[in-house]
Write a protein that holds these residues in place. Structure first.
Motif, PDB file in Angstrom:
ATOM      1  N   SER A  79       0.786  -1.303  -0.022  1.00 31.71           N
ATOM      2  CA  SER A  79      -0.121  -0.078  -0.061  1.00 31.71           C
ATOM      3  C   SER A  79       0.636   1.425   0.054  1.00 31.71           C
ATOM      4  O   SER A  79       0.223   2.483  -0.155  1.00 31.71           O
ATOM      5  CB  SER A  79      -0.983   0.079   1.250  1.00 31.71           C
ATOM      6  N   ILE A  80       2.072   1.156  -0.005  1.00 32.65           N
ATOM      7  CA  ILE A  80       2.941   2.474   0.154  1.00 32.65           C
ATOM      8  C   ILE A  80       4.188   2.354  -0.985  1.00 32.65           C
ATOM      9  O   ILE A  80       4.696   1.126  -1.330  1.00 32.65           O
ATOM     10  CB  ILE A  80       3.414   2.823   1.177  1.00 32.65           C
ATOM     11  N   VAL A  95       0.658   6.539  -1.392  1.00 31.56           N
ATOM     12  CA  VAL A  95      -0.305   5.666  -0.603  1.00 31.56           C
ATOM     13  C   VAL A  95      -1.467   5.064  -1.774  1.00 31.56           C
ATOM     14  O   VAL A  95      -1.910   5.652  -2.353  1.00 31.56           O
ATOM     15  CB  VAL A  95      -0.830   6.214   0.383  1.00 31.56           C
ATOM     16  N   TRP A 142      -3.986  12.140  -1.114  1.00 39.43           N
ATOM     17  CA  TRP A 142      -4.532  11.288   0.061  1.00 39.43           C
ATOM     18  C   TRP A 142      -5.418  12.160   1.079  1.00 39.43           C
ATOM     19  O   TRP A 142      -5.245  13.210   1.398  1.00 39.43           O
ATOM     20  CB  TRP A 142      -3.427  10.689   1.037  1.00 39.43           C
TER      21      TRP A 142
END
Length: 593
Positions: A79-80, A95, A142
């Motif tokens: 996820s990163i 992200v 984000w």
């Protein structure tokens, strides 16, 4: 990988983290975390990729079918990811949520959040946290503010809150630089700056081996990475059994890459053990080789320059000896660049025999500050010598490297040990030029220092092949330099005898016949002898061909005109070069004038 309609495992012998980064990106995953080579219980057909494939376009890579028990396993973060950075541990933070990647705004991210990111990517602690380092992006933002406490294993496991801000200003996207994640150390030596190099990779400590070869440049990089001083020496041995090692590409040592990005995942072993010794408290930086550069001294874990006014020739001799180099040949400032390093606060008072600079006596420096261009910059010579004859300018070539004298060897010696190479050696030894060189068979195998064929002009110890190979040879490189040739002899004979008077030289009688004899004892025949005569009123030059390396200049009757100083000069052609060798002066007095 699916090729020609078939899914098979992939095996790449030179698989590195850069390749894994391309694979993770292709799979729309995050940054690569680990790459391992796994072994199965049985063999099966797998797709092999040629080492030239860097992963940037897997479909274009050359492939072949092979039967193997090994396959390559990659772990990517989910996820990163850090993008556009200098290595896998730096870049702009993105992200992933709902299959799309978003930037994070600086205002919604702090040091504790960065610690979690660096840990999740198996990198070191965050050393830089700012925007606009790794380029702008049009990725969406984000939508939540991270509230990490610093101990979490993954960024998305941190608490978060809804943002109150609508947009992220330009240049404010989070960009992270995690500190060097390479965990390295020297093991088994007398200090932290000596021993065998070990690297922690995939949570396992192993010795490091280099593909192709170790070199002085490679060792210097190791010393620098460990915050030790300059590389001093190496030693090599083979253990009876093999042990697991991490193999690293030699080029990684040159460009200071993250070493773990260069580790080959092949589960290899080796019986070789290479121990490295770095100096602990001094180093030469920015020089042409390990024996030249700006002098820096370490104290309390920081490095300081030394001012020229607090350093002299005896201090330089100690530094060169401590670093395993030859005698100092240049001592001056502003050769290897300016620096903002702090200044060493004491004046060295070495006597020249000390084994280390910090063993010398010192006193508080009278200098308030070191003016520009006055930092000590030192060039130590590379230690060469010629052995096996009575002359220091003739014999077998040896080099002092890693605290040991050995004969020098070039695997193309017959081709490369020529007049030009031998003259470079003679010139370095201040012995003139080569008059004769050859490769001889000593019939006794000895350890030798093998050097790069292209290095004869520079003769730096960067040219030495390291200990990852044992080199033995019966060949010896021999040279006779022009300064090894003895000067011609000059003598006088007379029909009535020759006498010698204090402070008046040799004496012959008026009216008698006499001769001046010029002769040489070297092996090179031919040429001419020139007899030069000089007194207060006359200067004469006579020449005769050299017969059996001598010439006889005859005079029928000695007169006052023959009283004066005589010198013999031998002009001889040796190996395509014209040499001129001169005798000492002979003073002649004629008695009974």
């Amino acid at each position: 990988m699916k090729i020609m309609g078939e899914w098979r495992s992939v095996d790449v012998y030179s698989f590195k983290m850069k390749f894994a980064e391309s694979v993770c990106k292709l799979m729309d995953c995050g940054s690569p975390i680990t790459v391992r080579r796994r072994r199965q219980d049985s063999r099966e057909d797998v797709w092999g990729l040629y080492s030239s494939c860097d992963g940037s376009n897997l479909t274009e890579c050359r492939k072949y079918l092979m039967t193997e028990m090994d396959f390559t396993e990659i772990t990517c973060s989910e996820s990163i990811r850090l993008v556009n950075g200098d290595n896998q541990c730096s870049g702009r933070l993105e992200v992933k949520s709902n299959t799309s990647w978003s930037i994070v705004c600086e205002d919604d991210f702090d040091q504790q959040d960065a610690e979690v990111v660096c840990r999740e990517l198996d990198c070191g602690a965050p050393s830089g946290l700012q925007g606009a380092l790794y380029g702008e992006t049009e990725a969406p933002e984000w939508s939540r503010d991270f509230l990490c406490e610093g101990h979490e294993s993954a960024l998305l496991k941190c608490r978060s809150s809804q943002l109150t801000r609508w947009t992220c200003p330009p240049g404010k996207a989070v960009e992270i630089t995690c500190s060097d994640p390479d965990q390295v150390m020297l093991v088994g030596g007398a200090s932290r700056c000596s021993g065998e190099l070990h690297l922690k990779h995939h949570q396992e400590w192993r010795p490091v081996q280099l593909h192709h070869r170790w070199s002085p440049e490679s060792f210097q990089v190791v010393c620098h990475r460990l915050n030790c001083g300059s590389f001093v020496s190496e030693s090599y041995k083979r253990d009876r059994g093999k042990k697991p090692v991490w193999w690293i590409e030699t080029d990684c040592m040159k460009n200071m890459s993250l070493w773990r990005e260069c580790v080959e995942v092949d589960d290899s072993s080796s019986s070789a053990q290479i121990n490295i010794t770095c100096s602990e408290s001094i180093r030469l930086v920015n020089g042409d080789n390990r024996c030249s550069g700006r002098l820096e001294v370490k104290s309390n874990n920081s490095w300081s320059i030394v001012c020229e006014d607090d350093f002299d020739q005896q201090d330089a001799e100690v530094v060169c000896r401590e670093l395993g180099c030859g005698a100092p040949s240049v001592l001056q400032g502003a050769v290897y660049g300016e620096t903002e390093a702090p200044e060493w606060s004491r004046e060295f008072l070495c006597e020249g025999h000390e084994s280390a600079l910090l063993h010398c006596k010192s006193s508080s420096s009278s200098q308030k500050f070191c003016s520009s261009g006055k930092a000590v910059e030192l060039t130590c010579s590379v230690s060469l010598r010629l052995v096996g004859t009575t002359s220091r300018c003739a014999g077998v070539l040896e080099m002092f490297y890693s605290k040991e004298w050995r004969p020098v060897y070039d695997y193309k010696s017959e081709e490369n040990w020529n007049h030009e190479s031998a003259t470079a050696v003679c010139s370095r030894l201040d012995c003139g030029s080569s008059v004769f060189q050859e490769v001889t068979d000593n019939s006794t195998r000895r350890d030798v220092w093998r050097i790069e064929s292209s290095c004869w002009k520079s003769l730096s110890d960067h040219c030495v092949f390291g200990y990852d190979y044992n080199y033995y040879s019966e060949d010896r490189l021999e040279v006779s330099c022009s300064d090894s040739l003895e000067s011609p002899n000059i003598s006088v004979s007379s029909s009535s005898g020759v006498s010698k008077a204090r402070n008046q030289g040799l004496q012959v009688f008026f009216g008698t016949s006499f001769s001046i004899i010029c002769s040489s004892h070297h092996l090179y025949q031919g040429g001419i002898f020139q007899l030069i005569f000089n007194n207060s009123t006359t200067t004469l030059n006579n020449t005769l061909p050299a017969v059996n390396n001598s010439a006889l200049f005859s005079f029928l009757e000695a007169s006052h005109a023959h009283q004066g100083d005589y010198i013999c000069v031998h002009h001889v052609h040796i190996n395509s070069q014209n040499l001129t060798l001169q005798s000492q002066q002979l003073s002649l007095t004629v008695l009974g004038i």
